[in-house]
Structures are given as structure tokens and as C-alpha cells.
Design a protein around this motif. Structure first.
Motif, mmCIF file in Angstrom:
data_model
loop_
_atom_site.group_PDB
_atom_site.id
_atom_site.type_symbol
_atom_site.label_atom_id
_atom_site.label_comp_id
_atom_site.label_asym_id
_atom_site.label_seq_id
_atom_site.Cartn_x
_atom_site.Cartn_y
_atom_site.Cartn_z
ATOM 1 N N GLU A 269 -5.620 -0.760 6.272
ATOM 2 C CA GLU A 269 -5.516 -0.615 4.679
ATOM 3 C C GLU A 269 -3.931 -0.922 4.346
ATOM 4 O O GLU A 269 -3.563 -0.341 3.376
ATOM 5 C CB GLU A 269 -6.036 0.741 4.285
ATOM 6 C CG GLU A 269 -7.525 0.965 4.697
ATOM 7 C CD GLU A 269 -8.276 -0.196 4.153
ATOM 8 O OE1 GLU A 269 -8.335 -0.638 3.156
ATOM 9 O OE2 GLU A 269 -9.550 -0.543 5.186
ATOM 10 N N ALA B 152 0.920 -1.111 -0.042
ATOM 11 C CA ALA B 152 0.019 -0.198 0.083
ATOM 12 C C ALA B 152 0.807 1.290 0.087
ATOM 13 O O ALA B 152 0.319 2.429 -0.132
ATOM 14 C CB ALA B 152 -0.976 0.072 1.201
ATOM 15 N N ARG C 55 -5.258 -6.094 1.201
ATOM 16 C CA ARG C 55 -5.288 -5.267 2.328
ATOM 17 C C ARG C 55 -5.885 -6.354 3.605
ATOM 18 O O ARG C 55 -6.810 -7.091 3.279
ATOM 19 C CB ARG C 55 -5.967 -4.106 2.238
ATOM 20 C CG ARG C 55 -5.443 -3.245 1.137
ATOM 21 C CD ARG C 55 -6.210 -1.962 0.845
ATOM 22 N NE ARG C 55 -5.304 -1.399 -0.209
ATOM 23 C CZ ARG C 55 -5.036 -0.039 -0.254
ATOM 24 N NH1 ARG C 55 -4.800 0.413 0.763
ATOM 25 N NH2 ARG C 55 -4.286 0.156 -1.374
ATOM 26 N N THR D 242 -1.249 -3.744 3.250
ATOM 27 C CA THR D 242 -1.133 -5.071 2.679
ATOM 28 C C THR D 242 -0.591 -6.246 3.326
ATOM 29 O O THR D 242 0.289 -5.845 4.215
ATOM 30 C CB THR D 242 -0.615 -5.257 1.258
ATOM 31 O OG1 THR D 242 0.967 -4.875 1.619
ATOM 32 C CG2 THR D 242 -1.088 -3.930 0.328
#
Ligand SMILES: Cc1cc2nc3c(=O)[nH]c(=O)nc-3n(C[C@H](O)[C@H](O)[C@H](O)COP(=O)(O)OP(=O)(O)OC[C@H]3O[C@@H](n4cnc5c(N)ncnc54)[C@H](O)[C@@H]3O)c2cc1C
Length: 351
Positions: free
Chosen positions: A79, A17, A56, A81
Motif C-alpha cells: 500500500e 501514501a 499503489r 505509492t
């Protein structure tokens, strides 16, 4: 791509992310692999789930919770990963029971730096398993993970205990994690309405947990909620940060692991510097008490002692304010020096 890069002597760095704050998911003059398109959740059984590394944690939970199942440890923010947190450790308020997220992985599919795809686990290809967990993407790319699952709590009683000072916060945290009577324990320092706040969060995940006897806190707020709403509690902060222009601006965050004996001193130091200049109005300091024996991931280096603390200074700089970023980085340098002098280690820092 890994084979091609190897032939040409170029770096390949996976990026989940992209929430790392010091360029950990960057590859100067090399390739960055965006892992987020590899995000399928595969088989779910009562004890495990197979997921692609770019998924996620919120996606993982949306798939497992309808089966009444959850990974044992979640980070505060969902959020991120799976590959991103397994590459650093992944610590949370449940780590004093279950260790890091990297301690709750049953097996991994990895593309090695030589470009071979292998499966590794505690009983096969152990060296690779140990090299990629908390390996910061430098020892191979995790493409798929088999994660341990446990029954998800149906009961969540969330206490916020307000302490008079940092010493009381640390003392109560020590008592709670040693007693093991709560499923989740964390703490935070912040300034709200002009006042310093030292808050201990303790969450009971079943009716037999939740013994507050012997604690010295001043007052308490308690709420019952769903497990998902508790886990997803930071989601409401994102729009506020975006509105304040602090989502895409620099975040010179600093995370250190310190021996329990150093926790009070470091938290007192951080409490004194809390305030708009070095944190913005949104910044705060987190303190997670951890039981060392629960954390067995070799690359997640802990300070000595049975009990250690993860301490995180979460600073938000405005955009286009290089002087503020420099001041925040200098404050982080002081924190790092103090932590290392006390026998601590760095968490999340670039390798
Ligand atoms: C709001 C917020 C809250 C957080 N809360 C917590 C918390 O409670 N506990 C905690 O432990 N951490 C927490 N973190 C830190 C977070 O765990 C790390 O920054 C994590 O690495 C971010 O995951 P990501 O998917 O953004 O990874 P990225 O930033 O994209 O990558 C992180 C590192 O992992 C590597 N990597 C990424 N994907 C892979 C892959 N598939 N294979 C191999 N290597 C890979 C990258 O090369 C890089 O070195 C938080 C971060 C934020 C922004």
C-alpha cells in the motif's frame, strides 16, 4: 502550483501514501501535494505498464496479474505509492536478482522544480531521470511511470528456515543469494512467545528453484501459496496493529545499508535490544541481502562490497509516550553510528 510556489519562494513536497516515518513528505511553511488522486493505471503490454505516480503497488498488481505479468521487485508492503517508492529506491526480497524498483523503470513523466513537464529515460533527459529516482521528491515530482514487467510466477513455494542465531541466518542468506537459487530471500529477527527467533524466508518462484543444499538452518516450515497471497502477506497485519492502537502512533523506524562484513555484528546488537521497550510486541528487525551490481540507481548509495545488507529496525511506540519515542530514537542513533562507522549508508533517511 510548483510555478506559484517558486515565485513565492515556498517549498513544494509531493506526498504519496505518507508512510515515511521522519517527515520526508512534509513541507514546513510550504505546500504538500497529495498525489493519491493521480492513480490511473494506463496501458499494459507484455513488457511494461504505464501508471500514474499516486497508484499503489497493490493497484498495479491488480491490473497486471490478470495478464500474467508483474513488476520484478515489490516492497514487503503493497500500500505504498509508485511515486513514493521510486523516490527512495524500493528494495525487496527479489532485489538480489533485479535490483531496486528504481532500476526497473523504463521512463518517467516529471514536473521539474521549474514547473515544466518532461519525459525522461535512460536515453533522454538522463540527468533528470537520475535526479528524481531515489530523489526524495526534492528534484521534481514524478507524475507518471513506465514500469518493466516480467511473467508472474504461477508456482510459489515459501520456506521459513529457523536458524539458531544471527550468524547462521547471515551465513545462509549469503549462500542463497550468491547461488541465486531462490526468487526471493529476506530474513528477520523477532521475539515470539518469549523466545528469540532468527528466520530466513526463501521463496521459489518455479520448480527449478529451491535448492536448500549446504544450508545450516535448524528446522523448516514450507507452504505453497499464490503469488498474490505471498506478495500481499502484510495486509492481515494492518487490522491487528489498528486494534492494538499502533497504526497511527509514532514509528521511529531506522533503515541502514551495511557492508556484508558488518551484518553479523549489527544484527547481534539489534537482537540484544529486541523486546517490548524498544520495539513493542509487534516490532522486528529485517535483513535483506543484496547483490550490489544489480543496483545501479545513482542516488541509491550503497556501501562498498559485492554483497551488502539492508537492515531495518521496525519500532512501534504507543501513542502519547514521548519518552518511549525518545528512547527509540536514541537506539536508532546508536544503530546509525555503528552502520556509518562500518562504512554503511542510510536508506530512507530525510535528505
Ligand atoms: C509497512 C511498510 C513496509 C515497507 N516495506 C518496504 C520494503 O520492503 N522495501 C522498501 O524499500 N521500503 C519499504 N518501506 C518504506 C517505503 O518504501 C518508503 O517509506 C516509501 O517512501 C513510502 O511510500 P509512500 O507512498 O508512503 O511515500 P511518502 O511517504 O508519501 O513519500 C516518500 C518520499 O517520496 C516523495 N514522493 C512521494 N511521491 C512522489 C512523487 N510522485 N514524485 C516525487 N517524489 C515523491 C516524498 O516527497 C517523500 O520524500 C515500507 C514502509 C512501510 C510503512
Amino acid at each position: 502550483m510548483i510555478k506559484h510556489a517558486r515565485t513565492h519562494g515556498l517549498a513544494v513536497i509531493p506526498r504519496g501514501a505518507g508512510h515515511s516515518t521522519s517527515g520526508q513528505a512534509q513541507a514546513p511553511e510550504g505546500f504538500v501535494l497529495d498525489m493519491t488522486s493521480l492513480a490511473t493505471i494506463h496501458d499494459i503490454s507484455p513488457t511494461q505498464v504505464v501508471v500514474d505516480a499516486g497508484a499503489r503497488w497493490s493497484d498495479v498488481l491488480r491490473a497486471t496479474l490478470p495478464h500474467g505479468l508483474t513488476p520484478p521487485v515489490l516492497t514487503d508492503y503493497l500500500e505504498l505509492t509508485v511515486g513514493g517508492t521510486l523516490s527512495v529506491g524500493g528494495l525487496g526480497g527479489a532485489s538480489h536478482h533485479h535490483g531496486a524498483q528504481t532500476d526497473n523503470v523504463l521512463s518517467l513523466e516529471v514536473v521539474t522544480p521549474a514547473g515544466e513537464t518532461i519525459t525522461c529515460a535512460p536515453t533522454s533527459n538522463r540527468e533528470i531521470f537520475d535526479a528524481v529516482r531515489a530523489g526524495r521528491g526534492r528534484n521534481g515530482v514524478i507524475t507518471r511511470a513506465t514500469l518493466r514487467l516480467i511473467p508472474a510466477p504461477e508456482f510459489v513455494q515459501w520456506h521459513k528456515l529457523h536458524c539458531t542465531d544471527t550468524d547462521q541466518l547471515v551465513a545462509d542468506q549469503r549462500l542463497l543469494v550468491n547461488a541465486g537459487t531462490f526468487g526471493y530471500v529476506e530474513g528477520q529477527l523477532k521475539i515470539r512467545d518469549g523466545h528469540h527467533v532468527a528466520e530466513l524466508e526463501a521463496v521459489a518462484f518455479n520448480a527449478s528453484q529451491g535448492n536448500l543444499n549446504g544450508l545450516a538452518f535448524q528446522d523448516i516450515e514450507t507452504q505453497s501459496t499464490t503469488y498474490w497471497d505471498f506478495l500481499n502477506r502484510l495486509a492481515s497485519g494492518e487490522p491487528l496493529l489498528r486494534e492494538a492502537g499502533l497504526w497511527d502512533s509514532p514509528h521511529p523506524w531506522c533503515n541502514v545499508l551495511v557492508p556484508s562484513s558488518a551484518a553479523e555484528g549489527l544484527l547481534q546488537h539489534l537482537q540484544q535490544e529486541l523486546g517490548a521497550d524498544l520495539y513493542s510486541d509487534f516490532g522486528l528487525v529485517l535483513a535483506y541481502p543484496l547483490i550490489s551490481s544489480k543496483i545501479t540507481t545513482p542516488r541509491l548509495r550503497l556501501p562498498p562490497g559485492d554483497l551488502v545488507f539492508l537492515i531495518a529496525a521496525l519500532r512501534y511506540s504507543p501513542t502519547d509516550a514521548p519518552d518511549v519515542v525518545t528512547a527509540m530514537q536514541q537506539a536508532n542513533d546508536v544503530l546509525v553510528t555503528k552502520a556509518l562507522n562500518a562504512g554503511g549508508t542510510l536508506y530512507l533517511a530525510p535528505l
